[in-house]
Design a protein around this motif. Sequence first.
Motif, PDB file in Angstrom:
ATOM      1  N   GLY A   8       0.827  -1.201   0.000  1.00 14.17           N
ATOM      2  CA  GLY A   8       0.000   0.000   0.000  1.00 14.17           C
ATOM      3  C   GLY A   8       0.859   1.248   0.000  1.00 14.17           C
ATOM      4  N   ALA A   9       1.849   1.274   0.910  1.00 11.35           N
ATOM      5  CA  ALA A   9       2.707   2.454   1.021  1.00 11.35           C
ATOM      6  C   ALA A   9       3.488   2.680  -0.267  1.00 11.35           C
ATOM      7  CB  ALA A   9       3.665   2.280   2.198  1.00 11.35           C
ATOM      8  N   LEU A  10       3.996   1.607  -0.844  1.00  9.88           N
ATOM      9  CA  LEU A  10       4.787   1.741  -2.072  1.00  9.88           C
ATOM     10  C   LEU A  10       3.912   2.181  -3.242  1.00  9.88           C
ATOM     11  CD1 LEU A  10       7.125  -1.309  -1.621  1.00  9.88           C
ATOM     12  CD2 LEU A  10       7.864   1.044  -1.883  1.00  9.88           C
ATOM     13  N   THR A  11       2.686   1.669  -3.293  1.00 10.73           N
ATOM     14  CA  THR A  11       1.779   2.090  -4.358  1.00 10.73           C
ATOM     15  C   THR A  11       1.485   3.582  -4.234  1.00 10.73           C
ATOM     16  OG1 THR A  11       0.778  -0.086  -4.300  1.00 10.73           O
ATOM     17  CG2 THR A  11      -0.428   1.606  -5.465  1.00 10.73           C
ATOM     18  N   TRP A  12       1.281   4.012  -3.009  1.00  6.96           N
ATOM     19  CA  TRP A  12       1.048   5.438  -2.747  1.00  6.96           C
ATOM     20  C   TRP A  12       2.221   6.268  -3.272  1.00  6.96           C
ATOM     21  CZ3 TRP A  12      -2.735   8.557  -1.092  1.00  6.96           C
ATOM     22  CH2 TRP A  12      -2.400   9.811  -0.587  1.00  6.96           C
ATOM     23  N   ASP A  13       3.431   5.855  -2.927  1.00  6.98           N
ATOM     24  CA  ASP A  13       4.623   6.558  -3.411  1.00  6.98           C
ATOM     25  C   ASP A  13       4.667   6.555  -4.935  1.00  6.98           C
ATOM     26  OD1 ASP A  13       5.720   7.509  -1.177  1.00  6.98           O
ATOM     27  OD2 ASP A  13       7.334   6.033  -1.010  1.00  6.98           O
ATOM     28  N   THR A  14       4.335   5.418  -5.502  1.00  4.04           N
ATOM     29  CA  THR A  14       4.388   5.286  -6.950  1.00  4.04           C
ATOM     30  C   THR A  14       3.433   6.254  -7.630  1.00  4.04           C
ATOM     31  OG1 THR A  14       4.843   2.963  -6.585  1.00  4.04           O
ATOM     32  CG2 THR A  14       4.280   3.607  -8.809  1.00  4.04           C
ATOM     33  N   LEU A  15       2.240   6.378  -7.048  1.00  6.04           N
ATOM     34  CA  LEU A  15       1.251   7.274  -7.644  1.00  6.04           C
ATOM     35  C   LEU A  15       1.699   8.729  -7.537  1.00  6.04           C
ATOM     36  CD1 LEU A  15      -1.852   5.331  -6.468  1.00  6.04           C
ATOM     37  CD2 LEU A  15      -1.478   6.071  -8.812  1.00  6.04           C
ATOM     38  N   LEU A  16       2.278   9.082  -6.390  1.00  9.19           N
ATOM     39  CA  LEU A  16       2.773  10.453  -6.241  1.00  9.19           C
ATOM     40  C   LEU A  16       3.907  10.712  -7.230  1.00  9.19           C
ATOM     41  CD1 LEU A  16       2.657  11.014  -2.400  1.00  9.19           C
ATOM     42  CD2 LEU A  16       1.150  11.907  -4.161  1.00  9.19           C
ATOM     43  N   LEU A  17       4.727   9.691  -7.417  1.00  7.64           N
ATOM     44  CA  LEU A  17       5.829   9.798  -8.368  1.00  7.64           C
ATOM     45  C   LEU A  17       5.285  10.017  -9.775  1.00  7.64           C
ATOM     46  CD1 LEU A  17       8.955   9.299  -8.155  1.00  7.64           C
ATOM     47  CD2 LEU A  17       8.486   7.036  -9.045  1.00  7.64           C
ATOM     48  N   ALA A  18       4.273   9.232 -10.115  1.00  8.03           N
ATOM     49  CA  ALA A  18       3.649   9.373 -11.433  1.00  8.03           C
ATOM     50  C   ALA A  18       3.062  10.769 -11.573  1.00  8.03           C
ATOM     51  CB  ALA A  18       2.562   8.320 -11.602  1.00  8.03           C
ATOM     52  N   GLN A  19       2.415  11.204 -10.512  1.00  6.18           N
ATOM     53  CA  GLN A  19       1.806  12.546 -10.524  1.00  6.18           C
ATOM     54  C   GLN A  19       2.868  13.597 -10.793  1.00  6.18           C
ATOM     55  OE1 GLN A  19      -0.333  13.383  -6.937  1.00  6.18           O
ATOM     56  NE2 GLN A  19      -0.464  15.573  -7.356  1.00  6.18           N
ATOM     57  N   GLN A  20       3.998  13.475 -10.085  1.00  7.92           N
ATOM     58  CA  GLN A  20       5.042  14.477 -10.281  1.00  7.92           C
ATOM     59  C   GLN A  20       5.573  14.435 -11.711  1.00  7.92           C
ATOM     60  OE1 GLN A  20       8.213  14.531  -7.381  1.00  7.92           O
ATOM     61  NE2 GLN A  20       9.455  15.824  -8.712  1.00  7.92           N
ATOM     62  N   ALA A  21       5.756  13.218 -12.224  1.00 11.50           N
ATOM     63  CA  ALA A  21       6.277  13.102 -13.587  1.00 11.50           C
ATOM     64  C   ALA A  21       5.326  13.745 -14.585  1.00 11.50           C
ATOM     65  CB  ALA A  21       6.498  11.639 -13.938  1.00 11.50           C
ATOM     66  N   ILE A  22       4.023  13.510 -14.401  1.00 13.19           N
ATOM     67  CA  ILE A  22       3.051  14.095 -15.319  1.00 13.19           C
ATOM     68  C   ILE A  22       3.100  15.612 -15.225  1.00 13.19           C
ATOM     69  CG2 ILE A  22       0.596  14.289 -15.864  1.00 13.19           C
ATOM     70  CD1 ILE A  22       0.283  11.427 -14.784  1.00 13.19           C
ATOM     71  N   GLN A  23       3.200  16.107 -14.014  1.00 17.31           N
ATOM     72  CA  GLN A  23       3.236  17.557 -13.843  1.00 17.31           C
ATOM     73  C   GLN A  23       4.536  18.156 -14.374  1.00 17.31           C
ATOM     74  OE1 GLN A  23       2.206  17.610  -9.698  1.00 17.31           O
ATOM     75  NE2 GLN A  23       0.139  18.376 -10.122  1.00 17.31           N
ATOM     76  N   ASP A  24       5.639  17.420 -14.165  1.00 16.45           N
ATOM     77  CA  ASP A  24       6.926  17.899 -14.684  1.00 16.45           C
ATOM     78  C   ASP A  24       6.888  18.018 -16.200  1.00 16.45           C
ATOM     79  OD1 ASP A  24       7.908  18.035 -12.222  1.00 16.45           O
ATOM     80  OD2 ASP A  24       9.261  16.309 -12.357  1.00 16.45           O
ATOM     81  N   CYS A  25       6.057  17.205 -16.771  1.00 17.50           N
ATOM     82  CA  CYS A  25       5.967  17.142 -18.214  1.00 17.50           C
ATOM     83  C   CYS A  25       5.529  18.490 -18.794  1.00 17.50           C
ATOM     84  CB  CYS A  25       4.966  16.047 -18.572  1.00 17.50           C
ATOM     85  SG  CYS A  25       5.195  15.408 -20.176  1.00 17.50           S
ATOM     86  N   GLY A  26       4.674  19.146 -18.031  1.00 23.19           N
ATOM     87  CA  GLY A  26       4.339  20.511 -18.404  1.00 23.19           C
ATOM     88  C   GLY A  26       3.163  20.668 -19.330  1.00 23.19           C
ATOM     89  N   GLU A  27       2.907  19.667 -20.146  1.00 27.46           N
ATOM     90  CA  GLU A  27       1.824  19.836 -21.113  1.00 27.46           C
ATOM     91  C   GLU A  27       1.317  18.465 -21.553  1.00 27.46           C
ATOM     92  OE1 GLU A  27       1.047  21.861 -25.495  1.00 27.46           O
ATOM     93  OE2 GLU A  27       3.031  21.199 -24.896  1.00 27.46           O
ATOM     94  N   ILE A  28       0.004  18.349 -21.630  1.00 24.04           N
ATOM     95  CA  ILE A  28      -0.584  17.126 -22.184  1.00 24.04           C
ATOM     96  C   ILE A  28      -1.103  17.484 -23.572  1.00 24.04           C
ATOM     97  CG2 ILE A  28      -2.402  15.411 -21.939  1.00 24.04           C
ATOM     98  CD1 ILE A  28      -0.322  15.065 -19.833  1.00 24.04           C
TER      99      ILE A  28
ATOM    100  N   CYS B  16       7.059  11.914 -23.040  1.00 25.86           N
ATOM    101  CA  CYS B  16       7.316  13.031 -22.142  1.00 25.86           C
ATOM    102  C   CYS B  16       7.315  12.555 -20.687  1.00 25.86           C
ATOM    103  CB  CYS B  16       6.242  14.088 -22.384  1.00 25.86           C
ATOM    104  SG  CYS B  16       6.437  15.515 -21.371  1.00 25.86           S
ATOM    105  N   VAL B  17       6.321  11.716 -20.321  1.00 28.19           N
ATOM    106  CA  VAL B  17       6.239  11.223 -18.947  1.00 28.19           C
ATOM    107  C   VAL B  17       7.438  10.332 -18.639  1.00 28.19           C
ATOM    108  CG1 VAL B  17       4.936   9.717 -17.412  1.00 28.19           C
ATOM    109  CG2 VAL B  17       3.742  11.400 -18.794  1.00 28.19           C
ATOM    110  N   ARG B  18       7.829   9.514 -19.595  1.00 25.87           N
ATOM    111  CA  ARG B  18       8.988   8.657 -19.372  1.00 25.87           C
ATOM    112  C   ARG B  18      10.228   9.483 -19.077  1.00 25.87           C
ATOM    113  NH1 ARG B  18      13.633   6.144 -20.207  1.00 25.87           N
ATOM    114  NH2 ARG B  18      14.369   8.128 -20.984  1.00 25.87           N
ATOM    115  N   ASP B  19      10.452  10.511 -19.920  1.00 27.19           N
ATOM    116  CA  ASP B  19      11.638  11.344 -19.719  1.00 27.19           C
ATOM    117  C   ASP B  19      11.582  12.049 -18.369  1.00 27.19           C
ATOM    118  OD1 ASP B  19      12.379  10.495 -22.174  1.00 27.19           O
ATOM    119  OD2 ASP B  19      11.780  12.319 -23.242  1.00 27.19           O
ATOM    120  N   ALA B  20      10.393  12.507 -18.014  1.00 25.18           N
ATOM    121  CA  ALA B  20      10.252  13.200 -16.729  1.00 25.18           C
ATOM    122  C   ALA B  20      10.567  12.243 -15.581  1.00 25.18           C
ATOM    123  CB  ALA B  20       8.839  13.758 -16.597  1.00 25.18           C
ATOM    124  N   LEU B  21      10.092  11.000 -15.685  1.00 25.56           N
ATOM    125  CA  LEU B  21      10.360  10.000 -14.649  1.00 25.56           C
ATOM    126  C   LEU B  21      11.858   9.779 -14.492  1.00 25.56           C
ATOM    127  CD1 LEU B  21       7.745   7.136 -15.114  1.00 25.56           C
ATOM    128  CD2 LEU B  21       8.266   8.318 -12.997  1.00 25.56           C
TER     129      LEU B  21
END
Lengths: 426, 391, 307
Positions: free
Chosen positions: B312-332, B342-347
């Motif tokens: 559960g804790a790791l999934t939570w971290d993973t989702l936040l990580l994904a969220q940050q990567a999507i946001q870092d991406c800057g544009e959808i 773009c998301v891959r590069d951000a990750l």
Amino acid sequence: MTAQTIQKSKNGGRLRLWWQSVWSRFDDVPLLGWLIGALVAVGLEYAVGRPFAQLLGMRKSPALFGFLFILKEPWLIPSAIVYVAVMTILPIAALAKATASFANKTATALLRASTLLSVAVHLILLYAILYIWCDILPYRLIVVKLTLIAIVITLSLNVVNGYMGEFSCSHPGFISLGAYGASVVTILVFDDPSPWLFPLALIVGGIVAALGALLVAIPSFRTRGDYLAIISLAFTFIIKSFIENLEFVGGPRGLGGQPNWASLPVVFIVTIIAIWIINNFVRSILGKALNAVRDNEAAADAMTVNTQRTKMTAFLFSAFWAGVAGGLLAHVLAFINPASFGLQKLAEVLAMVYFGGLNSVVGSIVGAVSLNLLGEMLRPLEIWKWIVIPLMLILMMIYRPTGLVAFKEFDIVALLQPKQTTKGEQ
Amino acid sequence: MNKRILVSILLLLVLSVLLAACGGGGNDVIRIGINAPLTGDNPKVGEGTKYAAEMWLEDINAAGGLEVGGKMYQVELVTEDNEYKAESATKANTKLITQDEVLLIIGPQSSQQAVPAGGVANDNKTPMISPWSTNPNTTLNRPWVFRTPFLDPFQGPVVANFATEQFGATKAAVLYDVASDYPKGLAEFFKAAWEENHGAGSVVAFESFTTKDQDFSAQLTKIKESGADFIFTPQYYSEVPLIVQQAHELGWDKPIVGSDSWGSAELVNLCGDDCDGLFFSTHYAAAGATGATKAFIDRYNEKYGYVPDDVGALTWDTLLLAQQAIQDCGEITGDLAVDRQCVRDALANIKDFHGITGDMTFTPEGDPIKCAVIVRISDAGEFEFFEQVCP
Amino acid sequence: MTYFLQNFVNALQWGSFYALIALGYSMVYGVLLLFNFAHGDIFMVGSYIGFFVATGLVGLSAVGVITLPYWLILVLTILISMILTAFVGMLVERVGYRPLRDAPRASAAITGLMIGVILETLNLIMLGAERYKFPELLQTEIYELGGVSVTNKKIMIVFVSLLLMYLLNLFVMKTKWGMAMRAMAYDFAVVPLMGIPLNTIAALTFGLGSALAAAASILFGTAYPVMDPYMGVTIGWKAFVAAILGGRGSIVGAAVAGFILGFIEIFSASVFPSTYRDLIAYSIILFILVFRPHGLFGQEHTSKLRL
């Protein structure tokens, strides 16, 4: 209560009458006509499917007739029905009807020219339909490929469990032997394999499986009875354990990275060849001998059937095709591990054979296709899927104990025949 | 007859357009796929994944969506069951990528599913992050696949060193499931690490069984006979109680050490007193957690009634990580291929991500560099922090 | 030597479970010539019934409604769940097998398989993903006898199993019902003509087999207390191997074969590297069948009957 029952049966009767009246309008449509209709329908979907789906409020065309989302988004049910009706049912029906006389003439001409030509034309049409249908949505591709492979597996098991009348549980073992055999050829033996190697790899897979079958056949055919059931079950355990201990194929971790050669045409062609050969096999003298052995071994023996050799040949033949199917499976999934070929696989394969129908090539095709598509279409049910599918199977067994289409010969020529119009020219 | 059919189809058409207009969302939706074992042998793992994802989605919805480059996007989670089977996991990934057109995939959890499913994601150029898979092969040579836990080549030596120091042990015994990726891999890494320190042959018993086995008496008798100083058993929480109990019944009184797969609240329920005082390596310690970790644990506990497993804790971290990567991406852009790239590069570029299971920075292979924790099961049945080991 | 003796004791316990479960398969197979593939899952159902009965009784004693010592709770749990599970078994027979009495036998095998899947899934839906722990009704005591560890649980398991097998044998050999079952096993077609009610005997056979599976599952719960919906699958299939290995319609055969399978598994794991356990164990079974193609105690029967 009785009134209610009558009412019910009346309703049922009316529905059936209506259905028959609809169906009777298509009496004069030969197989060729249906294929032409379907081809046009998939062409239509290819051209305007996506915009039409978006017009109806769906993100994209429904992959499997809308089953994948209507449970989660019930407001899309009407859209899905409309989509399927407009894109699939109506064009097929309309075109099948419209081209009926043309199709009949063509079918007659083709058959007159040569049966082989006729078969080839039908197969090319069928392939074109599948190809376009899969091309619209890539997800359909993997479903179709796995379904085709399931047909081969089911057919091969039907040779033993249906035509020979034994109860064999060793198919998971044969499939895994074939999968590993073929993968070893394509991954480990050759550094830079060319796709032309693929048929060889599949044949190697089949032969490996057949050799494994020898291990089961020798002890179990010494006597009549149910011992094949446990010997084959023990065999499944043995093969799983054996592969887990084979480090050079990855052991329990499995073997991945199979080259991407099992494309739709390849799977399609292998499946057609398998159906053709198995169908010829069961209709040959050997197949008849097999049925004789099933019905009464002593009598068959007295009638100069070499029962031992007959059973042995059929069993190895069955294992060979299971192995070929395994080889295809490995290259479609590009990953195999021994855990995939355990008791669960066994239940799956048995279900397809008995659902479709014993002793019947058509039955096996129907069984494999319907259970595979159902399995995918009912995915959104999540855990309830494992209530619905078994329940259907139980009901099927109770109302049709031998399966949907059992004990029927698969007569290709009859299938391709033009249909005589009963009503005359319109 | 034909007229009737025509009319009913027209009616349906109107109805469907109306309904779809009411029900359907707009175009500004980000879809994230979850590939988890909801049925099959380890449904608890799937449950932990699902709950953590639900909590995350709750947060997103409360904020009115996910903001990327100044624009709000609705988030939709598409959950697929992989039945805890390798074959199903690859099928589920194919469906998520091609049919549901998700931006990225979270899961699968166990290496047994994550290794093959990672291949599908990589071939289809879709980012995938496994929250729980510790086997190196999951991300090996796969630029599109990432993970949030540490790796087994790290965990193996951690346990080996811990046992050497804590128990002064020189002879080790290993009991593992030969038919499952994760235990087998970890058992081998542990063996290699141990023999490097103590010389060849210092793993005096290397015993195995098969998934779903319930009786381990033959293997444990062998281990007892071998004169090992402790048992290392990298098994799942549902098997550990049986192993520990049977060992004790055979008169084993030396330590038993485990790995991160032990980390479930259910372990203590199932094991009772037998597991008290045992050690295992894991991602985080629930008892005595502070800050964001504690907040997460408390919230989860309140909502679902039990302390979250490490999944559960790791999934939570993973989702936040994904969220940050999507946001870092800057544009959808709406073009999936571009957005996924773009998301891959951000990750790959995320540095010093502060997760509730520790800080992470990614290697070029897509693996985090992070610390492991040794946890002791207290007499009250809580997972107490014992020590931290960093690479 | 102690190593051998220790494993002997281990195998005795493990074999008891195979033997008890194999008896259920063997009876159905002997009398009705059916493979009851739902049997492993009936074992699982028995275990959960036992769990609820035991938890209920423990709870009642804790509140003080009744005061029972734990050993009595264990005995009561075994008896009550045997009865309840027997009804489950009869229900399975009624729903899944009786409608298929005249169908090919393999069809019935498929229904059994599917009923098993339904039982597993229903369990998962109703009770969720949690694993349950079987209540500890017997405080473990470990005795060291010359280096061999024996627990009171092991002794109880082996003793109760043997007792149940003896009682079953008595029932089948000495009572009228038992005689009817034996007659049915002898000739399925003619015996009903003699006025023996086929449906009653079939229900009885399923009931008895399921009751034994329930008893086995409670004993199993005391030794391996982690329960899950799929716990009956593997042990069920393996016990099926033992049942057929014993020989058709032989109660003694099924029991002996169960113990033999337990011994083969334990000793192949303890003598050879344990990775090869299944490979070696089932090769041995294969080997036995080459030399005893009708099973250990079975008589030759060439009829394929109704398939």
